[in-house]
Write a protein that holds these residues in place. Structure first.
Motif, mmCIF file in Angstrom:
data_model
loop_
_atom_site.group_PDB
_atom_site.id
_atom_site.type_symbol
_atom_site.label_atom_id
_atom_site.label_comp_id
_atom_site.label_asym_id
_atom_site.label_seq_id
_atom_site.Cartn_x
_atom_site.Cartn_y
_atom_site.Cartn_z
ATOM 1 N N PHE A 1 31.892 53.204 38.452
ATOM 2 C CA PHE A 1 31.713 52.307 37.317
ATOM 3 C C PHE A 1 32.464 51.001 37.558
ATOM 4 C CE2 PHE A 1 31.388 56.646 35.939
ATOM 5 C CZ PHE A 1 30.296 56.650 35.096
ATOM 6 N N SER A 2 31.907 49.912 37.043
ATOM 7 C CA SER A 2 32.576 48.611 37.093
ATOM 8 C C SER A 2 32.289 47.899 35.782
ATOM 9 C CB SER A 2 32.077 47.774 38.279
ATOM 10 O OG SER A 2 30.717 47.431 38.098
ATOM 11 N N PHE A 3 32.988 46.790 35.554
ATOM 12 C CA PHE A 3 32.707 46.004 34.356
ATOM 13 C C PHE A 3 32.638 44.529 34.682
ATOM 14 C CE2 PHE A 3 37.397 46.315 34.260
ATOM 15 C CZ PHE A 3 37.746 44.969 34.144
ATOM 16 N N ASN A 4 31.906 43.830 33.848
ATOM 17 C CA ASN A 4 31.888 42.372 33.834
ATOM 18 C C ASN A 4 32.400 41.936 32.478
ATOM 19 O OD1 ASN A 4 30.685 41.886 36.380
ATOM 20 N ND2 ASN A 4 28.670 42.284 35.535
ATOM 21 N N LEU A 5 33.226 40.913 32.442
ATOM 22 C CA LEU A 5 33.610 40.274 31.191
ATOM 23 C C LEU A 5 32.711 39.065 31.046
ATOM 24 C CD1 LEU A 5 35.336 39.764 28.683
ATOM 25 C CD2 LEU A 5 37.018 38.644 30.166
ATOM 26 N N LYS A 6 31.970 39.025 29.948
ATOM 27 C CA LYS A 6 31.061 37.916 29.697
ATOM 28 C C LYS A 6 31.575 37.080 28.533
ATOM 29 C CE LYS A 6 26.864 40.064 31.420
ATOM 30 N NZ LYS A 6 25.427 40.267 31.163
ATOM 31 N N ALA A 7 31.458 35.769 28.664
ATOM 32 C CA ALA A 7 31.821 34.850 27.577
ATOM 33 C C ALA A 7 30.742 34.921 26.495
ATOM 34 C CB ALA A 7 31.947 33.430 28.118
ATOM 35 N N SER B 1 35.223 43.435 37.715
ATOM 36 C CA SER B 1 36.229 44.414 38.154
ATOM 37 C C SER B 1 35.893 44.988 39.513
ATOM 38 C CB SER B 1 36.291 45.572 37.148
ATOM 39 O OG SER B 1 35.167 46.435 37.301
ATOM 40 N N GLN B 2 36.812 45.789 39.989
ATOM 41 C CA GLN B 2 36.571 46.628 41.154
ATOM 42 C C GLN B 2 35.696 47.800 40.708
ATOM 43 O OE1 GLN B 2 40.620 47.826 41.873
ATOM 44 N NE2 GLN B 2 40.447 49.623 40.610
ATOM 45 N N VAL B 3 35.337 48.691 41.604
ATOM 46 C CA VAL B 3 34.595 49.897 41.244
ATOM 47 C C VAL B 3 35.602 51.011 40.989
ATOM 48 C CG1 VAL B 3 32.927 51.627 42.020
ATOM 49 C CG2 VAL B 3 32.562 49.207 42.556
ATOM 50 N N TYR B 4 35.452 51.662 39.843
ATOM 51 C CA TYR B 4 36.293 52.793 39.459
ATOM 52 C C TYR B 4 35.501 54.078 39.662
ATOM 53 C CZ TYR B 4 39.200 49.301 37.118
ATOM 54 O OH TYR B 4 40.009 48.221 36.846
ATOM 55 N N LYS B 5 36.191 55.151 40.031
ATOM 56 C CA LYS B 5 35.505 56.430 40.260
ATOM 57 C C LYS B 5 34.981 57.038 38.974
ATOM 58 C CE LYS B 5 37.996 57.596 44.447
ATOM 59 N NZ LYS B 5 38.942 58.472 45.112
ATOM 60 N N THR B 6 35.695 56.806 37.855
ATOM 61 C CA THR B 6 35.301 57.406 36.581
ATOM 62 C C THR B 6 35.136 56.330 35.505
ATOM 63 O OG1 THR B 6 37.576 57.704 35.792
ATOM 64 C CG2 THR B 6 36.620 59.504 37.116
ATOM 65 N N GLU B 7 34.382 56.677 34.475
ATOM 66 C CA GLU B 7 34.230 55.758 33.345
ATOM 67 C C GLU B 7 35.565 55.591 32.626
ATOM 68 O OE1 GLU B 7 31.505 55.130 29.339
ATOM 69 O OE2 GLU B 7 30.945 56.664 30.777
ATOM 70 N N GLU B 8 36.352 56.650 32.566
ATOM 71 C CA GLU B 8 37.672 56.575 31.941
ATOM 72 C C GLU B 8 38.560 55.565 32.671
ATOM 73 O OE1 GLU B 8 41.590 59.352 31.028
ATOM 74 O OE2 GLU B 8 39.746 60.321 31.693
#
Length: 122
Positions: free
Chosen positions: A13-19, A28-35
């Motif tokens: 999982f990864s995230f983007n912060l959008k304005a 973000s980087q890639v995380y192994k879990t959603e948590e």
């Protein structure tokens, strides 16, 4: 108002912060879990407000303590920032900018949007 958008990738999982205008201002980087991804979002929320700017594009730049936004020039000659947490781990990064003003404006947008941004799953 900004938002964090969680994406499922091949490796986690990864995230983007959008304005508010929908532009991606940090990734973000890639995380192994959603948590883990959600913890990364919380870290950005906390650290973005406290972080000082360390401009590594200036000769003899002053090193600042974490959390911080590190402004640097990438291999393509574009300006980017990396937000590091108190422990020194990178928690978000920007796209490349041609001008320093664009990079610094993006940092201010992260500071403004991250604390109250909603979280959405894509």
């Amino acid at each position: 108002m900004g938002k964090f958008v969680i994406n499922t990738t091949a490796n986690g999982f990864s995230f983007n912060l959008k304005a508010g205008n929908g532009e991606v201002i940090a990734t973000s980087q890639v995380y192994k879990t959603e948590e883990g991804c959600l913890k990364g979002i919380e870290s950005v929320r906390k650290n973005a407000v406290l972080a000082k700017v360390e401009d590594q594009t200036v000769e003899g730049f002053a090193t600042v303590t974490n959390p911080k936004f590190e402004v640097y020039t990438d291999k393509a000659g574009e300006l980017r920032f990396r937000l590091t947490a108190r422990n020194g781990e990178p928690i978000a990064a920007s796209e490349g900018y041609k001008a320093k003003a664009g990079c610094l404006n993006s940092i201010e947008s992260v500071r403004k949007n991250a604390p109250e941004a909603k979280v959405e799953k894509k």
